[in-house]
Design an enzyme around this catalytic site. Structure first.
Site, PDB file in Angstrom:
ATOM      1  N   HIS A 202       0.860  -1.177   0.000  1.00 29.50           N
ATOM      2  CA  HIS A 202       0.000   0.000   0.000  1.00 29.50           C
ATOM      3  C   HIS A 202       0.905   1.238   0.000  1.00 29.50           C
ATOM      4  O   HIS A 202       1.626   1.488   0.977  1.00 29.50           O
ATOM      5  CB  HIS A 202      -0.869   0.034   1.258  1.00 29.50           C
ATOM      6  N   GLU A 205      -1.383   6.191  -1.378  1.00 29.88           N
ATOM      7  CA  GLU A 205      -2.794   6.365  -1.006  1.00 29.88           C
ATOM      8  C   GLU A 205      -2.911   7.495   0.016  1.00 29.88           C
ATOM      9  O   GLU A 205      -3.495   8.534  -0.261  1.00 29.88           O
ATOM     10  CB  GLU A 205      -3.383   5.071  -0.442  1.00 29.88           C
TER      11      GLU A 205
END
Length: 341
Positions: A202, A205
């Protein structure tokens, strides 16, 4: 493409959290079974509650909603059911390949070990695939084990990945991105990658290009979201990190509706996809969390198609991008590629 066309499109899903796609009725069933209170008792109203609670413009608040689902996923039977229903829901949406990601260390409060939790999820996935096959649907689902940025490195989970636990094809780094660099995970990720396990992170973001660079420097093969790579450009063009993503064809696991909820953009029309797609970035589309975003993969494809003017061939090319980036075997890719027509 309209919603019907998107529904009929064979789809490949790379970024969908197990604890973010629980059916509302399952939340109610498990809450009753475990004696846990719920915000509302009607399935439709509960679906609305999850969506509205997550629709805050803040990743931190968005992540808070997971306390409700994770609390119900602390025993083998519950994990098995939710994994089985994950496959069923994917198959019913026309998905032919999916990777479900989840963090075993968040599912041990009921006394399970990480290995037992992983085995329960795998059992549910196998049941779901068998059920889909009986119904004439083709779907393969694999596991990605998440390590959480804000928690200590769970050596037992790392060991599961390194030892190739059944159904596990990758590792992800998830959790609050901003303020949690990857340095504590360096040794663990080296072990994982040396064992031939794939890595997605991730990044891009809740933090910008510096987080993306950190992920790439740690060997990330794909970027979870990654859309804030758009911030690495100026009047002269794309900056060095964006150029690295672009020239390296690093797949971006884009989750449009989720991004509107966590403050990356105000609407799909404002999404960085409108810039990244024509620039040639390697894009894939997923839901992130179907419960919290009240969505499906077909809906995400339809929404993006309306904004970018995709026809079936263009939407299908994105599915081919996703299959090429998938962490399954070459043989599985070759078999599934025949369905992407």
């Amino acid at each position: 493409m309209d919603s019907a066309d998107a529904m009929n499109l064979p789809k490949v899903v790379l970024h969908d959290h197990l604890d973010g796609g629980v059916r509302p009725v399952t939340v109610l069933d498990l809450a009753a079974e475990h004696g846990r209170p719920v915000p509302v008792s009607d399935p439709d109203d509960l679906a609305d509650w999850f969506f509205e609670a997550a629709d805050s413009g803040s990743l931190t608040r968005y992540l808070d909603t997971f306390a409700e689902t994770v609390a119900l996923m602390q025993d083998g039977d519950s994990l098995r059911r939710i994994a089985r229903e994950f496959v069923e829901d994917m198959a019913n949406d026309g998905v032919i390949y999916a990777e479900t990601r989840w963090a075993p260390q968040q599912h041990l409060a009921g006394g399970l070990t990480a290995a037992q939790a992983t085995e329960a999820v795998q059992a549910g996935l196998l049941e779901g695939m068998e059920s889909a096959s009986t119904s004439g649907k083709i779907i393969i689902v694999r596991q990605i084990l998440c390590l959480m940025r804000q928690l200590d490195v769970p050596e037992d989970v790392v060991d599961l990945a390194v030892n190739h636990a059944p159904g596990v094809v990758g590792v992800d780094i998830a959790g609050p991105e901003n303020g949690f660099p990857l340095a504590p995970f360096t040794d663990a990720l080296k072990r994982v990658q040396s064992a031939g396990i794939h890595l997605t992170v991730h990044a891009g973001e809740a933090a910008g290009p510096e987080s993306i660079l950190d992920a790439l420097d740690h060997g990330a093969e794909r970027l979870g979201h990654g859309v804030r790579v758009i911030e690495d450009r100026d009047a002269a063009g794309w900056g060095p990190t964006a150029q690295r993503v672009l020239s390296g064809r690093i797949p971006l696991e884009v989750c449009p509706s989720s991004n509107t909820q966590t403050g990356i953009c105000r609407s799909i029309a404002d999404h960085p996809l409108s810039v990244l797609w024509p620039a040639g970035f390697n894009l894939t589309l997923s839901c992130d969390n179907r419960l919290m975003s009240r969505t499906t993969t077909s809906r995400e494809i339809s929404l993006v198609s309306q904004v970018l003017g995709w026809n079936r061939d263009q939407a299908l090319s994105v599915q081919r991008n996703a299959l090429q980036a998938a962490f399954c075997t070459s043989a599985e890719k070759k078999s599934l590629a025949r369905l992407l027509v």
